[in-house]
Design an enzyme around this catalytic site. Structure first.
Site, mmCIF file in Angstrom:
data_model
loop_
_atom_site.group_PDB
_atom_site.id
_atom_site.type_symbol
_atom_site.label_atom_id
_atom_site.label_comp_id
_atom_site.label_asym_id
_atom_site.label_seq_id
_atom_site.Cartn_x
_atom_site.Cartn_y
_atom_site.Cartn_z
ATOM 1 N N SER A 159 -0.781 -9.935 -1.592
ATOM 2 C CA SER A 159 0.215 -9.218 -2.368
ATOM 3 C C SER A 159 -0.136 -8.643 -3.578
ATOM 4 O O SER A 159 -1.348 -8.894 -4.255
ATOM 5 C CB SER A 159 1.736 -9.890 -2.534
ATOM 6 O OG SER A 159 1.222 -10.907 -3.730
ATOM 7 N N LYS A 160 0.493 -7.608 -4.373
ATOM 8 C CA LYS A 160 -0.006 -6.815 -5.464
ATOM 9 C C LYS A 160 -0.596 -7.858 -6.544
ATOM 10 O O LYS A 160 -1.776 -7.442 -7.205
ATOM 11 C CB LYS A 160 1.182 -6.345 -6.393
ATOM 12 C CG LYS A 160 1.714 -5.195 -5.434
ATOM 13 C CD LYS A 160 1.693 -3.741 -6.317
ATOM 14 C CE LYS A 160 1.865 -2.541 -5.174
ATOM 15 N NZ LYS A 160 3.367 -2.455 -4.490
#
Ligand code: GLU
Length: 502
Positions: free
Chosen positions: A254-255
């Site tokens: 994820s980010k």
């Protein structure tokens, strides 16, 4: 090998940039189709779109195209099972809903968001799985009319019977979910737009999809979808849920792990060939441990089983390493072309170097480029306006030994003869080195040898000051090529700058 009837699909939602995990799913489907001579279909799942997301609508289609993943049916290509945007298929969903209504397998639910939230909260407080408990299931027709009259717009929920829901997964083997845990799920929203699980079943059936290949995060959706297949009398496709792309901490990428979208890597100058190669083989290697493999070879040896049950850790360094290999394999003229957008991005005009000199620069820096976007920093070496000494280089150049080397170099380049003839890189040198004289190129190796003899220095003590003074840094392209690409005035200016550094 061609297996008739193999039809797979990639179904991105155009709600933002495509995650590398989704690109990997697209790739697996495409490789599977190509391996078996089947069809690869692209379908846009745009029912969740708000008007503000239309701007990125093309992104999910752009990415497969950029990666070299072509589709046999879908937007821009057409096909017998279109349209390929879900928002253009609402009649198909309506037809399926009507059948389920007629057969009493769905019911309208009038619960408000606040009521649903209260139910969720109380289940969570009792440590129970949050799900819809079926409050509207038993509403009488009169009650339904009453709620409708109050202005409530119902959603349609699918009635899930308690009990096991079993299906076979090609990668994971037998899977069992419990109906009780799923609860009656929404299939059509109050605005008439179908929910994901419903639309996907209607579409996969109508598009005659034989294999649904997607990430394991969809496993529980598959249980709901299996129920819909049964309720609609459709035979389900073969399911294959591959492991996800993970961050270094083994949670879903994820980010917070850094760059996650294909677009981000594209903008950084990762080549589609390298990204495709990396995504296809990450967590595994090819026969004989080979890691640099073309899409064609990968598809010839592709099997779903090999994609693996477990997740694959995304190693950005490894991707960049692979990218560097791809960059080094290019013919400099081709690489120069691929670099064009990145040159502009770095604020350079590609014509300002002249084609021949630019290709020379590309050849000089090619081995040092991890990504195409790194070209900007290297071009700074060849542009007097942008040239700068970094801290390391400046500090090295302040030493006495460095000054001696540069003084010796100055003695050589100051002479008109050498400057007039240029300095020849080792690779381009003729077998017999001409005597150095007016207009004759000087072999870089000879120049260094002479400076070595004059200063009695060798190795790093000899090379690094020259590199530091001429490139402004301690690491980078091969010096003989740099030397040949700098014009006499730049050479003199840089050596002078280094000599006067205090
Ligand atoms: N639109 C869904 C997604 O992007 C597709 C999932 C599926 O393959 O069914 O996750």
């Amino acid at each position: 090998m061609s297996t008739p009837g193999i039809r797979v699909r990639f179904a991105p939602s155009p709600t933002g940039e495509l995650h590398v995990g989704n690109a990997r799913t697209a790739l697996f489907n495409w490789l599977f189709a190509r391996r078996h001579g089947g069809a690869f279909i692209l379908r846009v799942e745009d029912t969740d779109q708000s008007p503000t997301t239309t701007a990125v609508e093309t992104k999910p289609l752009e990415v497969p195209g950029w990666l070299g993943i072509d589709w046999d049916e879908g937007p821009g290509v057409g096909g017998a099972h279109g349209p390929y945007h879900q928002t253009e298929r609402l009649d198909i969903y309506r037809g399926c809903l009507d059948r389920l209504i007629a057969e009493g397998k769905v019911y309208p639910c009038y619960c408000t968001e606040a009521e649903l939230e209260a139910e969720r909260a109380s289940l969570v407080a009792s440590r129970l799985m949050p799900r819809y408990l079926g409050k509207c299931r038993e509403l009488s027709e009169a009650q339904q009319k009453q709620l409708y009259a109050e202005g409530r717009q119902p959603v349609w929920r699918f009635h899930v019977e308690p009990g096991p829901i079993a299906f076979e997964d090609l990668i994971r083997g037998p899977m069992v979910f419990q109906g009780e845990a799923i609860g009656d799920f929404i299939i059509v929203r109050s605005n008439g737009i179908p929910a994901y699980n419903f639309a996907v079943v209607a579409d996969d059936h109508a598009m005659e999809i034989s294999h649904v290949i997607r990430g394991e995060d969809h496993l529980s959706n598959t249980a709901a979808q299996v129920l819909l297949y049964r309720a609609l009398g459709f035979s389900p496709p073969v399911f294959a849920h591959h492991g996800l792309v993970l961050g270094k901490d083994h949670t879903k990428l994820s980010k917070r792990h850094g760059a996650t979208s294909v677009g981000a890597f594209r903008r950084r100058g990762v080549l589609p060939e390298a990204l495709l190669n990396y995504l296809a083989l990450m967590g595994s290697s090819f026969e004989g441990g080979r890691e640099v493999v073309s899409a064609k070879e990968i598809s010839e040896g592709f099997s779903l089983e090999r994609t693996g049950k477990g997740g694959a850790v995304f190693d950005e360094e490894k991707l960049l390493w692979l990218n560097g290999i791809y960059i080094r394999r290019f013919d400099p003229a081709v690489l120069a072309e691929r670099l064009t957008p990145f040159i502009r991005e770095a604020g350079y005009d590609e014509d300002s170097f002249g084609q021949e000199r630019f290709e020379g620069i590309v050849a000089a820096v090619q081995d040092s480029l991890p990504t195409l976007a790194d070209i900007g920093g290297f071009l700074d070496i060849f542009s007097d306006d942008r040239f700068q000494l970094d801290e390391e280089a400046a500090s090295l150049l302040r030493s006495d030994d460095a000054k001696r080397v540069l003084a010796a170099l100055w003695g050589h380049i100051e002479g008109e003869a050498i400057l007039g003839g240029g300095v020849m890189p080792v690779k381009d040198a003729p077998a017999i080195v001409p005597a150095n004289g007016e207009g004759t190129p000087l072999l870089f190796a000879v120049l260094i040898k002479q400076i070595g003899e004059q200063t009695d220095l060798k190795g790093k003590k000899l090379y690094l000051p020259i590199r530091a003074a001429l490139t402004g840094r301690l690491h980078g392209p091969e010096m003989d090529r740099v030397f040949a690409l700098l014009n006499p005035a730049s050479l003199c200016k840089r050596v002078e700058q280094a000599l006067t550094l205090t």
